[in-house]
Design a protein around this motif. Structure first.
Motif, PDB file in Angstrom:
ATOM      1  N   ALA A 371       0.640  -1.249  -0.046  1.00 29.31           N
ATOM      2  CA  ALA A 371      -0.252  -0.100  -0.115  1.00 29.31           C
ATOM      3  C   ALA A 371       0.891   1.174   0.031  1.00 29.31           C
ATOM      4  O   ALA A 371       1.841   1.501   0.813  1.00 29.31           O
ATOM      5  CB  ALA A 371      -1.098   0.038   1.043  1.00 29.31           C
ATOM      6  N   PRO A 372       0.818   1.862  -1.067  1.00 31.12           N
ATOM      7  CA  PRO A 372       1.619   3.467  -1.230  1.00 31.12           C
ATOM      8  C   PRO A 372       0.886   4.337  -0.066  1.00 31.12           C
ATOM      9  O   PRO A 372      -0.225   4.402  -0.125  1.00 31.12           O
ATOM     10  CB  PRO A 372       1.537   3.593  -2.507  1.00 31.12           C
ATOM     11  CG  PRO A 372       0.349   3.178  -3.164  1.00 31.12           C
ATOM     12  CD  PRO A 372      -0.080   1.748  -2.142  1.00 31.12           C
ATOM     13  N   MET A 373       1.697   5.128   0.722  1.00 30.31           N
ATOM     14  CA  MET A 373       1.254   6.194   1.580  1.00 30.31           C
ATOM     15  C   MET A 373       2.386   6.862   2.204  1.00 30.31           C
ATOM     16  O   MET A 373       3.568   6.646   1.955  1.00 30.31           O
ATOM     17  CB  MET A 373       0.462   5.540   2.950  1.00 30.31           C
ATOM     18  CG  MET A 373       1.299   4.174   3.670  1.00 30.31           C
ATOM     19  SD  MET A 373       0.251   3.751   5.188  1.00 30.31           S
ATOM     20  CE  MET A 373      -1.128   2.990   4.308  1.00 30.31           C
ATOM     21  N   PRO A 374       1.967   8.093   2.681  1.00 23.82           N
ATOM     22  CA  PRO A 374       2.947   8.961   3.625  1.00 23.82           C
ATOM     23  C   PRO A 374       3.662   8.187   4.452  1.00 23.82           C
ATOM     24  O   PRO A 374       2.944   7.021   5.229  1.00 23.82           O
ATOM     25  CB  PRO A 374       2.144  10.080   3.970  1.00 23.82           C
ATOM     26  CG  PRO A 374       0.915  10.065   3.477  1.00 23.82           C
ATOM     27  CD  PRO A 374       0.617   8.608   2.776  1.00 23.82           C
ATOM     28  N   ALA A 375       4.674   8.528   5.012  1.00 25.33           N
ATOM     29  CA  ALA A 375       5.536   7.547   6.151  1.00 25.33           C
ATOM     30  C   ALA A 375       4.351   7.578   7.288  1.00 25.33           C
ATOM     31  O   ALA A 375       4.070   8.601   8.167  1.00 25.33           O
ATOM     32  CB  ALA A 375       6.552   8.556   6.750  1.00 25.33           C
ATOM     33  N   ALA A 376       3.900   6.219   7.571  1.00 20.12           N
ATOM     34  CA  ALA A 376       2.979   6.111   8.619  1.00 20.12           C
ATOM     35  C   ALA A 376       3.476   6.057   9.969  1.00 20.12           C
ATOM     36  O   ALA A 376       4.500   6.108  10.149  1.00 20.12           O
ATOM     37  CB  ALA A 376       2.410   4.573   8.185  1.00 20.12           C
ATOM     38  N   ARG A 377       2.686   6.794  10.787  1.00 21.03           N
ATOM     39  CA  ARG A 377       2.827   6.716  12.510  1.00 21.03           C
ATOM     40  C   ARG A 377       1.904   6.018  13.161  1.00 21.03           C
ATOM     41  O   ARG A 377       0.559   6.083  12.721  1.00 21.03           O
ATOM     42  CB  ARG A 377       2.880   8.415  12.684  1.00 21.03           C
ATOM     43  CG  ARG A 377       3.772   9.044  12.021  1.00 21.03           C
ATOM     44  CD  ARG A 377       3.989  10.520  12.290  1.00 21.03           C
ATOM     45  NE  ARG A 377       2.680  11.193  12.202  1.00 21.03           N
ATOM     46  CZ  ARG A 377       2.667  12.229  11.163  1.00 21.03           C
ATOM     47  NH1 ARG A 377       3.535  12.564  10.554  1.00 21.03           N
ATOM     48  NH2 ARG A 377       1.507  12.874  10.989  1.00 21.03           N
ATOM     49  N   VAL A 378       2.119   5.653  14.261  1.00 19.44           N
ATOM     50  CA  VAL A 378       1.159   4.938  15.538  1.00 19.44           C
ATOM     51  C   VAL A 378       0.264   6.129  15.734  1.00 19.44           C
ATOM     52  O   VAL A 378       0.506   7.242  15.827  1.00 19.44           O
ATOM     53  CB  VAL A 378       2.059   4.619  16.426  1.00 19.44           C
ATOM     54  CG1 VAL A 378       1.174   4.117  17.548  1.00 19.44           C
ATOM     55  CG2 VAL A 378       2.826   3.320  16.347  1.00 19.44           C
ATOM     56  N   GLY A 379      -0.865   5.699  15.665  1.00 20.12           N
ATOM     57  CA  GLY A 379      -2.124   6.494  15.897  1.00 20.12           C
ATOM     58  C   GLY A 379      -2.731   7.049  14.714  1.00 20.12           C
ATOM     59  O   GLY A 379      -3.819   7.576  14.795  1.00 20.12           O
ATOM     60  N   ASP A 380      -2.174   6.980  13.452  1.00 17.87           N
ATOM     61  CA  ASP A 380      -2.787   7.347  12.305  1.00 17.87           C
ATOM     62  C   ASP A 380      -3.939   6.621  11.935  1.00 17.87           C
ATOM     63  O   ASP A 380      -4.135   5.390  12.407  1.00 17.87           O
ATOM     64  CB  ASP A 380      -1.897   7.342  11.005  1.00 17.87           C
ATOM     65  CG  ASP A 380      -0.896   8.391  10.801  1.00 17.87           C
ATOM     66  OD1 ASP A 380      -1.158   9.491  11.555  1.00 17.87           O
ATOM     67  OD2 ASP A 380       0.252   8.294  10.176  1.00 17.87           O
ATOM     68  N   LEU A 381      -5.142   7.189  11.146  1.00 20.90           N
ATOM     69  CA  LEU A 381      -6.242   6.534  11.034  1.00 20.90           C
ATOM     70  C   LEU A 381      -6.113   6.106   9.401  1.00 20.90           C
ATOM     71  O   LEU A 381      -5.720   6.742   8.502  1.00 20.90           O
ATOM     72  CB  LEU A 381      -7.398   7.690  11.134  1.00 20.90           C
ATOM     73  CG  LEU A 381      -8.781   7.024  11.075  1.00 20.90           C
ATOM     74  CD1 LEU A 381      -8.980   6.013  12.242  1.00 20.90           C
ATOM     75  CD2 LEU A 381      -9.894   8.204  11.226  1.00 20.90           C
ATOM     76  N   VAL A 382      -6.365   4.727   9.215  1.00 21.11           N
ATOM     77  CA  VAL A 382      -6.457   4.227   8.163  1.00 21.11           C
ATOM     78  C   VAL A 382      -7.782   3.867   7.368  1.00 21.11           C
ATOM     79  O   VAL A 382      -8.713   3.681   8.197  1.00 21.11           O
ATOM     80  CB  VAL A 382      -5.732   2.885   7.814  1.00 21.11           C
ATOM     81  CG1 VAL A 382      -5.669   2.044   6.623  1.00 21.11           C
ATOM     82  CG2 VAL A 382      -4.116   3.053   8.458  1.00 21.11           C
ATOM     83  N   VAL A 383      -7.867   4.347   6.211  1.00 21.51           N
ATOM     84  CA  VAL A 383      -9.280   4.136   5.867  1.00 21.51           C
ATOM     85  C   VAL A 383      -8.994   3.000   4.584  1.00 21.51           C
ATOM     86  O   VAL A 383      -8.201   3.214   3.559  1.00 21.51           O
ATOM     87  CB  VAL A 383      -9.606   5.435   4.924  1.00 21.51           C
ATOM     88  CG1 VAL A 383     -11.115   4.988   4.426  1.00 21.51           C
ATOM     89  CG2 VAL A 383      -9.824   6.511   5.672  1.00 21.51           C
ATOM     90  N   LEU A 384      -9.813   2.009   4.473  1.00 20.58           N
ATOM     91  CA  LEU A 384      -9.821   1.064   3.461  1.00 20.58           C
ATOM     92  C   LEU A 384     -10.870   1.143   2.476  1.00 20.58           C
ATOM     93  O   LEU A 384     -12.264   1.457   3.352  1.00 20.58           O
ATOM     94  CB  LEU A 384      -9.930  -0.529   4.273  1.00 20.58           C
ATOM     95  CG  LEU A 384      -9.151  -1.630   3.324  1.00 20.58           C
ATOM     96  CD1 LEU A 384      -7.755  -1.277   3.276  1.00 20.58           C
ATOM     97  CD2 LEU A 384      -9.355  -2.877   3.987  1.00 20.58           C
ATOM     98  N   ALA A 385     -11.167   1.490   1.426  1.00 20.97           N
ATOM     99  CA  ALA A 385     -11.785   2.083   0.795  1.00 20.97           C
ATOM    100  C   ALA A 385     -12.697   0.829   0.094  1.00 20.97           C
ATOM    101  O   ALA A 385     -12.197  -0.236  -0.162  1.00 20.97           O
ATOM    102  CB  ALA A 385     -11.469   2.845  -0.477  1.00 20.97           C
ATOM    103  N   SER A 386     -13.961   1.093  -0.414  1.00 19.68           N
ATOM    104  CA  SER A 386     -14.955   0.248  -1.228  1.00 19.68           C
ATOM    105  C   SER A 386     -15.055  -1.091  -0.347  1.00 19.68           C
ATOM    106  O   SER A 386     -15.214  -2.068  -1.058  1.00 19.68           O
ATOM    107  CB  SER A 386     -14.506   0.068  -2.289  1.00 19.68           C
ATOM    108  OG  SER A 386     -14.257   1.164  -3.224  1.00 19.68           O
ATOM    109  N   THR A 387     -15.324  -1.004   1.068  1.00 17.68           N
ATOM    110  CA  THR A 387     -15.480  -2.032   1.635  1.00 17.68           C
ATOM    111  C   THR A 387     -17.069  -2.254   2.271  1.00 17.68           C
ATOM    112  O   THR A 387     -17.319  -3.086   3.190  1.00 17.68           O
ATOM    113  CB  THR A 387     -14.667  -2.015   3.122  1.00 17.68           C
ATOM    114  OG1 THR A 387     -14.951  -0.737   3.779  1.00 17.68           O
ATOM    115  CG2 THR A 387     -13.163  -2.129   2.935  1.00 17.68           C
ATOM    116  N   GLY A 388     -17.995  -1.715   1.370  1.00 19.44           N
ATOM    117  CA  GLY A 388     -19.235  -1.771   2.115  1.00 19.44           C
ATOM    118  C   GLY A 388     -20.041  -3.073   1.834  1.00 19.44           C
ATOM    119  O   GLY A 388     -20.771  -3.645   2.599  1.00 19.44           O
TER     120      GLY A 388
END
Ligand SMILES: Cc1ncc(COP(=O)(O)O)c(C=O)c1O
Length: 437
Positions: A371-388
């Protein structure tokens, strides 16, 4: 809420595509770069309801239901759209689908109970299942379920014993259409466990037609799920047209959706055009045409929120969140690929590619492989898309995981529609709690 074009590029500079194409229709960002769905910043939802959390964009969801229902009626007036409720079997979904005028497909007694709790008119319920027990059939009959979709002759034996008044029935057939999708999602090939083989059809239909209480109305088929080639739906219409002339043809669900930036999926209009063009060419003009989509109604309307609990920079970078395969089982089951975003850092460039992993004790508990992303940090909120679709449906208690909550958002307001499971819920099924119950 704004929605300027945000083209996403992975750390190697590859163009991935437009950010909004995989997020709910009512998604955008606020001035600080936070993701907003249905007018509510998802970070606020995570604070209020905790994580993991499923968030459903109600306006987008209702719009998609109308697109399908109005689109089918415009093309083939004598028609009906059934919501395939296995894709999101929660009471509020049944209520909304019923309110939007859709009929309901339930697979078994549990979904039937949820549909009835959602206030669905039993006459508009279609009961599926390739192994319906006597108790489930009794429940369907005593609840006044409009139509039972018969899968096999053993079920007919049971109905023969149970019927005391006329009951509408459709018969599911094995159409022999091999759809191009994951093997566990293909259901129309010759080796399918669902339905009656074409060679047996005449005899089984004759048996139903002879029975004084069985009101046989037509044929049902379903070739599979996450199907991206509309020609396969046209093929299934052609296949039923060759079986014979019936008052009703239910050609199932299966329309695939776009899960990743790179993927393309047919529009609802292209899908309906393909199905109805073939129906106009091959089916009797006075027949009723039914479809039963699930995934294409709910997938895009939903996102799942997770909190990052650990960032481990080993040979690969592992970003671990507070959920996993217990609440997104379809990834392990069907190889489903999702995209992940950091909810409050939408505008930031993606600088690394990580393994987004869950908390269950399997190496296969991988939410996104790369998964490409900015440098992740503990406590960040992740969104997984199209999971309905098919996320909440397949949720389980592996490793004692608790089922997440679900909120519907609309016009800046959020309402809890399914509460989070608690440790008390988990314990209630087992001794010694049961002896006290
Ligand atoms: C009989 C039947 N109808 C409809 C559906 C809905 O399929 P989808 O969610 O892919 O539209 C399914 C799911 O596989 C199904 O088994």
């Amino acid at each position: 809420m704004t929605r300027s074009a945000v083209e996403k590029t992975d750390p190697s500079g590859t163009r991935l595509g437009e950010l909004w194409s995989i997020l709910p229709e009512e998604a955008g960002s606020d001035d600080t770069g936070r993701l907003v769905v249905g007018g509510v910043a998802v970070a606020e939802l995570a604070e209020r309801y905790g994580t993991p959390l499923h968030v459903i964009d109600e306006s987008g969801l209702r719009r998609q239901m109308r697109r399908l229902a109005d689109g089918l009626t415009a093309r083939w007036p004598n028609s009906e759209v059934l919501f395939a409720s296995k894709s999101l079997p929660i009471v509020e979904m049944y209520r909304v689908a019923h309110e939007e005028g859709l009929a309901i497909d339930v697979a078994g007694g549990g979904e039937l109970q949820l549909a009835l709790a959602g206030g669905v008119d039993p006459q508009r319920i279609y009961m599926h299942g390739n192994a319906k027990s006597e108790a489930e059939l009794e429940l369907a009959l005593s609840s006044g379920v409009g139509t039972i979709i018969v899968d096999n002759e053993d079920e007919l034996d049971r109905l023969d014993r149970l019927l005391t008044q006329p009951q509408r029935l459709l018969l599911r057939v094995i159409p022999g259409v091999e759809a191009e999708t994951h093997a566990s999602q293909a259901t129309g090939g010759e080796n399918s466990k669902f339905g009656v083989p074409l060679g047996e059809l005449e005899r089984v239909v004759a048996r139903m037609q002879r029975h004084p209480l069985m009101e046989f109305e037509g044929i049902h088929l379903h070739i599979g799920s996450q199907i991206l080639n509309t020609a396969e739906f046209a093929e299934s219409v052609d296949r039923v047209s060759r079986i014979g002339r019936f008052p009703i043809y239910n050609v199932g669900g299966g329309l695939g959706v776009k899960y990743t930036y790179a993927e393309e999926a047919p529009t609802v209009e292209a899908y309906l055009d393909a199905v109805v063009a073939e129906a106009k060419a091959k089916l009797p003009a006075d027949a009723k045409l039914m479809i039963e989509p699930g995934r294409s109604i709910v997938a895009r309307a939903g996102v799942t929120l997770y909190r990052i609990l650990s960032v481990k920079r080993a040979v690969k970078t592992f970003v671990a969140v507070d959920g996993g395969m217990a609440d997104q089982l379809d990834i392990a089951l069907t190889g489903q690929r999702y995209e992940a975003l950091l909810a409050d850092r939408l505008g930031e460039a993606w600088t690394e590619t990580v393994q987004l992993v869950g908390r269950q004790c399997e190496s296969g508990d991988l939410l996104v492989d790369g998964a490409p992303m900015p440098a992740a940090r503990v406590g960040d909120l992740v969104v997984l898309a199209s999971t309905g679709a098919y996320s909440y449906s397949m949720t389980n208690n592996y490793n004692g995981a608790l089922r997440p909550a679900i909120v519907f958002v609309h016009d800046g307001t959020a309402r809890l529609v399914t509460r989070r499971e608690t440790y008390e819920d988990l314990l209630a099924l087992h001794a010694p709690s049961i002896s006290a119950a």
